[in-house]
Enzyme design. Structure first.
Site, short mmCIF file in Angstrom:
data_model
loop_
_atom_site.label_atom_id
_atom_site.label_comp_id
_atom_site.label_asym_id
_atom_site.label_seq_id
_atom_site.Cartn_x
_atom_site.Cartn_y
_atom_site.Cartn_z
N TRP A 82 1.36 -0.85 -0.19
CA TRP A 82 -0.07 -0.27 0.18
C TRP A 82 0.83 1.22 0.55
O TRP A 82 1.57 1.29 0.78
CB TRP A 82 -0.98 -0.04 1.39
CG TRP A 82 -1.63 1.25 1.78
CD1 TRP A 82 -0.70 2.46 2.41
CD2 TRP A 82 -2.84 1.49 1.33
NE1 TRP A 82 -1.13 3.42 2.53
CE2 TRP A 82 -3.04 3.04 1.86
CE3 TRP A 82 -3.71 0.76 0.39
CZ2 TRP A 82 -3.91 3.91 2.08
CZ3 TRP A 82 -5.05 1.73 0.67
CH2 TRP A 82 -5.13 3.30 0.93
N ASN B 233 0.24 5.76 0.12
CA ASN B 233 -0.18 7.04 0.45
C ASN B 233 0.41 8.16 0.05
O ASN B 233 1.03 8.20 -0.59
CB ASN B 233 -1.72 6.61 1.52
CG ASN B 233 -1.49 7.13 2.45
OD1 ASN B 233 -0.62 5.93 3.19
ND2 ASN B 233 -0.98 7.82 3.70
N ASP B 234 0.49 9.13 0.87
CA ASP B 234 0.62 10.39 0.72
C ASP B 234 2.55 10.37 -0.12
O ASP B 234 3.01 9.98 0.34
CB ASP B 234 0.95 10.85 1.46
CG ASP B 234 -0.69 10.94 2.26
OD1 ASP B 234 -1.08 10.65 2.00
OD2 ASP B 234 -0.17 11.75 3.52
N GLN C 119 4.03 7.39 2.07
CA GLN C 119 3.93 6.65 2.96
C GLN C 119 3.70 5.19 1.75
O GLN C 119 2.61 5.11 1.31
CB GLN C 119 1.85 7.14 3.65
CG GLN C 119 2.29 8.49 3.90
CD GLN C 119 2.77 8.37 5.43
OE1 GLN C 119 2.00 8.21 6.30
NE2 GLN C 119 4.29 8.71 6.01
N TRP D 116 -3.72 -0.11 4.66
CA TRP D 116 -3.16 0.94 5.01
C TRP D 116 -2.59 0.23 6.96
O TRP D 116 -3.58 -0.39 6.94
CB TRP D 116 -3.79 2.27 4.93
CG TRP D 116 -3.14 3.44 5.93
CD1 TRP D 116 -2.40 4.18 5.41
CD2 TRP D 116 -3.02 3.58 7.64
NE1 TRP D 116 -2.09 5.67 6.73
CE2 TRP D 116 -2.17 4.85 8.02
CE3 TRP D 116 -3.26 2.84 8.59
CZ2 TRP D 116 -1.98 5.16 8.77
CZ3 TRP D 116 -3.04 3.22 9.78
CH2 TRP D 116 -2.09 4.09 10.33
N SER E 4 3.23 11.02 6.86
CA SER E 4 3.97 12.53 6.40
C SER E 4 4.80 14.08 6.99
O SER E 4 4.31 13.94 8.39
CB SER E 4 2.52 13.05 5.67
OG SER E 4 2.26 12.18 4.93
N ARG F 180 0.00 17.21 12.72
CA ARG F 180 1.40 16.60 11.75
C ARG F 180 1.48 17.57 10.43
O ARG F 180 0.67 17.51 9.85
CB ARG F 180 0.12 15.25 11.59
CG ARG F 180 -0.60 15.41 10.40
CD ARG F 180 -1.72 14.18 10.80
NE ARG F 180 -3.55 14.04 9.85
CZ ARG F 180 -4.46 14.23 10.51
NH1 ARG F 180 -3.92 14.10 11.88
NH2 ARG F 180 -5.66 14.21 10.32
N GLU G 228 -4.78 19.04 5.98
CA GLU G 228 -3.62 17.85 6.56
C GLU G 228 -2.49 18.78 5.09
O GLU G 228 -2.81 19.54 4.43
CB GLU G 228 -4.01 16.16 5.84
CG GLU G 228 -5.44 15.96 6.94
CD GLU G 228 -5.46 14.61 6.95
OE1 GLU G 228 -5.65 13.36 7.39
OE2 GLU G 228 -5.83 13.52 5.16
N TRP H 94 -9.19 8.79 0.22
CA TRP H 94 -8.88 7.96 1.32
C TRP H 94 -10.85 6.78 1.01
O TRP H 94 -10.69 8.22 1.10
CB TRP H 94 -9.08 8.00 2.82
CG TRP H 94 -7.89 8.64 3.20
CD1 TRP H 94 -7.24 10.31 2.82
CD2 TRP H 94 -6.65 8.00 3.55
NE1 TRP H 94 -5.87 10.05 3.37
CE2 TRP H 94 -5.62 8.99 3.12
CE3 TRP H 94 -6.62 6.52 3.73
CZ2 TRP H 94 -4.28 7.96 4.18
CZ3 TRP H 94 -5.24 6.26 3.76
CH2 TRP H 94 -4.42 6.84 4.23
N1 DQQ Z 1 -1.69 10.95 5.66
C1 DQQ Z 1 -0.70 10.05 6.53
C2 DQQ Z 1 -0.87 11.25 7.32
C3 DQQ Z 1 -1.56 12.88 7.08
C4 DQQ Z 1 -2.90 11.43 5.48
C5 DQQ Z 1 -1.28 9.21 7.55
C6 DQQ Z 1 -3.30 12.47 4.25
O1 DQQ Z 1 -0.24 12.00 8.04
O2 DQQ Z 1 -2.28 13.62 7.35
O3 DQQ Z 1 -0.41 7.94 6.30
O4 DQQ Z 1 -3.32 11.26 4.05
#
Ligand code: DQQ
Length: 493
Positions: free
Chosen positions: A43, A45-46, A62, A70, A112, A171, A225, A301
């Protein structure tokens, strides 16, 4: 070797072994893209830590290597000399410490963050997250002298609690240098408003809190975010990925001005960054040519991700250069992408009514540029049907509505995956044309309107055999100046 280092190396070794065991099988699994960045397995993501270091572009992200959903967040790592071809590198960060790892809790990890070059060192700045811990999110750094191996700082966290204007959602630190100081924005929420709070430092280790750099005006989300604040021309731009309750919404940009003494960014122009549904958490870097380049997560998401069944999920958008022209920030696919072009085809000026099949077997992995002569068009709508099945039942449609000045990307009949429409406004160019540039990959579409004034990014999951490419008109004639297309080579073969 100190204990932080030992535990981190163990966690990294385990993650790298998982990748080595799975990557060959995943390479050929279903829905893999041809020229977009994807993780070797599992997986993603960011995008994180985008940076130009020692002549190369670095992309961290990520990453959860152990499943296609996730999980405890690692930082995957890749590098490139041209923003097009990417080389997978060993995992850079893995959860291992009390501030970024937990036991028996649903969520934790190296969340992130960003990267900067300090003297010769590459420094990663990231959020350590542990569900249920107080505080839940703290900011940390890790350094490398070779751009491959990263050591967590022994005195982490460098920011060990949230400030007065924030809450425990605190964050995604984005750090940049301005004159002789380091600045950091961190995303947070308080009193129903998303915010970006600001810190300043001389050494990346000791941070002084400056206050709220920017916050929602009441309509821009209750949690911000992945804020990214950067100078461009003589202004500053803020990117935000907003949440409304538990819902992640379309990232936006704000053009404004930054007062570094006061630590305040004044918002001027506010716009949607990408009108598609599969675009989130974008981040930027500045390169040696002075270009501001942005990459986003090309998924979102809580959406259907058909590739999960095949052991992987998530990809990055193509790299887009940000160009500020007055009140508009254009997104221009980086020039280096032209390296992928092959098999050029061109149609000179033509007109049509109703339907025109351009190709029965359009390359599914291709770039298409259509220049529409709007002045000479009297249809009310012009549609581009992509990835159509022979019977026309399956198709993705990009519909230009001249009356409402709106472009609609319709995924109702796109195959498996999310359905629905994405809509973007458009303005006809002064010379009476409308320019549409489409990047198609096996399971994605990125549409750039008028040189990137508007962008729509969506994943689509049609059948491999759905390849027909039609143009349609409603209510009259459509006049096309030129239609150009290229097949795009794969970066993974
Ligand atoms: N994804 C991360 C966070 C962020 C979010 C966690 C945004 O740090 O806020 O995987 O997609």
């Amino acid at each position: 070797m100190n204990s932080i280092h030992t535990k981190h190396i163990e966690a990294l070794t385990k993650a790298n072994q998982e990748i080595a065991a799975k990557q060959e099988q995943i390479k050929n699994s279903r829905y893999r893209l041809n020229y977009h960045f994807m993780a070797p397995t599992g997986w993603i993501n960011d995008p994180n830590g985008l940076v130009f270091y020692n002549g190369e572009y670095h992309l961290f992200y990520q990453f959860y290597p152990y499943a296609s959903s996730w999980g405890p967040m690692h930082w995957g790592h890749a590098k490139s000399t041209d923003l097009v071809n990417w080389k997978h590198m060993p995992v850079a960060l893995a959860p291992s410490e009390s501030y970024d790892a937990g036991e028996g809790v649903p969520g934790y990890g190296c969340f992130s963050g960003s990267a900067v070059v300090n003297n010769d060192e590459l420094v990663l700045i990231y959020t350590g997250h542990v569900d249920g811990k107080t505080p839940m999110q703290v900011q940390n750094i890790a350094t490398s002298t070779d751009g491959v191996n990263f050591e967590k700082f022994e005195n982490n966290p460098v920011i060990d609690n949230f400030p007065e204007h924030a809450t425990h959602d605190f964050r995604d630190p984005k750090v940049w240098q301005y004159e002789d100081k380091w600045y950091m924005v961190v995303g947070t929420k308080k009193d129903g408003k998303g915010k970006a709070v600001l810190y300043v430092s001389e050494d990346l280790k000791n941070w002084e809190y400056k206050g709220v750099a920017a916050e929602s005006n009441g309509t821009q989300g209750d949690m911000w975010e992945c804020p990214d604040l950067f100078p461009i021309n003589d202004r500053h731009v803020l990117l935000v990925s907003p949440m409304y309750g538990t819902q992640n919404e379309k990232p936006f940009y704000v053009i404004g001005d930054m007062d570094y003494d006061k630590g305040v960014f004044t918002q001027d122009v506010y716009k949607t960054l990408d009108y598609g549904s599969d675009f989130y958490a974008p981040q930027t870097l500045i390169d040696d040519k002075g270009r501001r380049i942005m990459i986003g997560w090309m998924e979102k998401w809580l959406t259907k991700m058909p590739s999960q069944e095949y052991g992987w999920a998530g990809a990055m958008t193509i790299a887009r250069e940000l160009v500020l022209e007055g009140d508009i920030m254009k997104q221009k696919p980086v020039d280096e992408l032209e390296e992928l072009r092959t098999g050029y085809k061109q149609l000179d000026a033509f007109e049509f009514t109703e339907i025109k099949t351009i190709n029965d077997q359009q390359e599914s992995v291709s770039e298409v540029i259509i220049d529409v002569n709007v002045n000479d068009t009297n249809a009310s709508k012009f549609g581009i049907q992509l990835r159509c099945s022979k019977d026309g039942e399956e198709r993705t449609e990009i519909m230009v509505d001249f009356e409402n000045k709106e472009i609609v990307m319709d995924r109702e009949r796109s195959g498996v995956g999310e359905k629905g429409t994405s809509k973007a406004p458009f303005v006809v160019k002064e010379n009476g044309t409308l320019n549409l540039r489409i990047f198609m990959d096996t399971t994605s579409l990125e549409l750039f309107v008028n040189g990137g004034e508007q962008v729509i990014t969506n994943r689509i999951f049609p059948d491999e055999t759905s390849k027909r490419f039609n143009l349609v008109s409603q209510g009259g004639k459509v006049s096309i100046n030129t239609l150009e297309s290229w097949k795009l080579n794969s970066i993974w073969k």
